[in-house]
Design an enzyme around this catalytic site. Sequence first.
Site, mmCIF file in Angstrom:
data_model
loop_
_atom_site.group_PDB
_atom_site.id
_atom_site.type_symbol
_atom_site.label_atom_id
_atom_site.label_comp_id
_atom_site.label_asym_id
_atom_site.label_seq_id
_atom_site.Cartn_x
_atom_site.Cartn_y
_atom_site.Cartn_z
ATOM 1 N N CYS A 1 7.040 1.118 -10.579
ATOM 2 C CA CYS A 1 7.182 1.517 -9.174
ATOM 3 C C CYS A 1 8.334 2.497 -8.968
ATOM 4 C CB CYS A 1 7.395 0.293 -8.287
ATOM 5 S SG CYS A 1 6.079 -0.905 -8.431
ATOM 6 N N HIS B 1 11.299 1.909 -1.791
ATOM 7 C CA HIS B 1 9.988 1.530 -2.324
ATOM 8 C C HIS B 1 9.419 0.429 -1.430
ATOM 9 C CE1 HIS B 1 6.762 0.159 -4.693
ATOM 10 N NE2 HIS B 1 7.380 -0.905 -5.187
ATOM 11 N N ASN C 1 1.835 -2.549 -1.421
ATOM 12 C CA ASN C 1 2.682 -1.957 -2.460
ATOM 13 C C ASN C 1 1.830 -0.992 -3.290
ATOM 14 O OD1 ASN C 1 4.155 -1.402 -4.755
ATOM 15 N ND2 ASN C 1 4.831 -3.512 -5.091
HETATM 16 O O1 UT7 Z 1 6.824 -3.150 -6.777
HETATM 17 C C1 UT7 Z 1 7.748 -3.948 -7.410
HETATM 18 C C2 UT7 Z 1 7.464 -5.221 -7.544
HETATM 19 N N1 UT7 Z 1 7.017 -6.241 -6.731
HETATM 20 C C3 UT7 Z 1 7.781 -6.864 -5.823
HETATM 21 O O2 UT7 Z 1 8.816 -6.400 -5.400
HETATM 22 C C4 UT7 Z 1 7.344 -8.228 -5.367
HETATM 23 C C5 UT7 Z 1 8.491 -9.194 -5.345
HETATM 24 N N2 UT7 Z 1 8.118 -10.538 -4.947
HETATM 25 C C6 UT7 Z 1 7.687 -10.844 -3.700
HETATM 26 O O3 UT7 Z 1 7.533 -9.979 -2.860
HETATM 27 C C7 UT7 Z 1 7.460 -12.292 -3.353
HETATM 28 O O4 UT7 Z 1 7.997 -13.105 -4.377
HETATM 29 C C8 UT7 Z 1 5.966 -12.668 -3.145
HETATM 30 C C9 UT7 Z 1 5.451 -11.997 -1.883
HETATM 31 C C10 UT7 Z 1 5.171 -12.236 -4.346
HETATM 32 C C11 UT7 Z 1 5.831 -14.188 -2.957
HETATM 33 O O5 UT7 Z 1 6.633 -14.658 -1.913
HETATM 34 P P1 UT7 Z 1 7.487 -15.990 -2.120
HETATM 35 O O6 UT7 Z 1 8.086 -16.317 -0.813
HETATM 36 O O7 UT7 Z 1 8.421 -15.727 -3.274
HETATM 37 O O8 UT7 Z 1 6.376 -17.062 -2.458
HETATM 38 P P2 UT7 Z 1 6.283 -17.959 -3.756
HETATM 39 O O9 UT7 Z 1 5.941 -17.131 -4.942
HETATM 40 O O10 UT7 Z 1 7.518 -18.776 -3.787
HETATM 41 O O11 UT7 Z 1 5.031 -18.861 -3.415
HETATM 42 C C12 UT7 Z 1 5.084 -19.811 -2.367
HETATM 43 C C13 UT7 Z 1 3.777 -20.560 -2.351
HETATM 44 C C14 UT7 Z 1 3.298 -21.070 -3.712
HETATM 45 O O12 UT7 Z 1 2.800 -22.361 -3.532
HETATM 46 P P3 UT7 Z 1 3.660 -23.627 -3.997
HETATM 47 O O13 UT7 Z 1 3.826 -23.444 -5.482
HETATM 48 O O14 UT7 Z 1 4.954 -23.532 -3.249
HETATM 49 O O15 UT7 Z 1 2.785 -24.767 -3.590
HETATM 50 C C15 UT7 Z 1 2.157 -20.141 -4.076
HETATM 51 O O16 UT7 Z 1 1.173 -20.756 -4.861
HETATM 52 O O17 UT7 Z 1 2.724 -19.709 -1.864
HETATM 53 C C16 UT7 Z 1 1.597 -19.800 -2.722
HETATM 54 N N3 UT7 Z 1 0.896 -18.525 -2.711
HETATM 55 C C17 UT7 Z 1 0.002 -18.207 -1.758
HETATM 56 N N4 UT7 Z 1 -0.498 -18.865 -0.704
HETATM 57 C C18 UT7 Z 1 -1.388 -18.252 0.056
HETATM 58 C C19 UT7 Z 1 1.048 -17.481 -3.546
HETATM 59 N N5 UT7 Z 1 0.246 -16.478 -3.169
HETATM 60 C C20 UT7 Z 1 -0.413 -16.898 -2.072
HETATM 61 C C21 UT7 Z 1 -1.362 -16.307 -1.228
HETATM 62 N N6 UT7 Z 1 -1.821 -16.999 -0.174
HETATM 63 N N7 UT7 Z 1 -1.802 -15.040 -1.419
#
Ligand code: UT7
Length: 330
Positions: free
Chosen positions: A115, A255, A285
Amino acid sequence: MSSFVRISGWGKCLPSRILSNHDLEKMVDTSDEWIRTRSGITERRVTPEGEFTSTIATVAAREALERAGVEADELDLIILATFTPDYPGLPATASLIQHALGAHNCGGFDLAAGCSGFVYGLVTGSQFVLSGTCRNVLVIGAETLSRVVDWKDRSTCVLFGDGAGAVVLSATEHEGGLVSSVLGSDGSGFQHLIVPAGGSRHPASHETVENRQHYIKMNGREVYKFAARILPRAFNESLQKAGLKAGDVDLLIPHQANVRIIDSARESLGLDREAVYVNVDRYGNTSAASIPMALCEAIDEGKVREGSLLAMVAFGAGLTWGSALWRWQG
Ligand code: UT7
């Protein structure tokens, strides 16, 4: 040697298909509410069948060339930042774009920095102009992420989108352009954002396909922590190099990965909302395409004027980061 480098033209391509959060609710176990609150995204673009990274990149490039008043055969170099090339490695997609544009007098190469690719490309292209090696360099960030996301993996497929943005860099005597830059990499985090198979480490096989290893895998939490830390750091380092401070920046174009990352950086840097450009809500993204697409929109919305100081700051796979301060010459 040229005295300065200028962005003489800019253009973007938005693939025609719009995929909303509600559409995704029908494809994976997710909700519009989860996607919006966790990422700020409401919809993204998907490249229709029959189009590829090279075709959307070429549309953006043509627009940039037209705006610059530069003919394709006046280009000396094409730099394409992407990790979704038309072919895996050979040939470089930049060559396909060069051919499609009819740019007969130039070289071209693909640049892989995840990215951060566009900022790497902008800084690299500027060096060719400033050294006097090139008069006109086309820098493109283009991605068809829809072709490498796992549409069964809700933790990634809701976040990414397709698009392309391009700029023409030209030699000029008009003061401004690249003020300072920072490029960084920390390969110890290479596994946090990766397409595991299809390269020399894990060549394509039945097994890699069955294990869905040709799709993007992301450790979202680790990448989030890295991004929230590195965005303000890279921004500040480029300011320090130039002897400037945050308040001197008219527009930060970060970004566009997640609105929460952008908001946390904005707050820690003490910047006003209007000083930070955000369009992740509409495109998701788009990796290397996000900053040039956002730049195009910021210009169209009148947010970039003669003398404006822009900060383009990216982070991504590698892990990599880059920050470029740019004085707009109008
Ligand atoms: O371009 C460069 C790179 N990319 C980034 O900069 C992305 C960086 N990361 C992020 O933006 C965030 O970490 C995410 C948006 C990917 C995730 O947000 P988060 O607040 O860190 O959520 P999490 O990964 O802690 O997941 C929370 C929960 C999980 O369930 P449990 O384990 O707490 O029961 C996931 O399984 O949300 C669940 N989950 C979803 N639920 C509904 C993950 N994806 C989804 C989804 N819909 N699409």
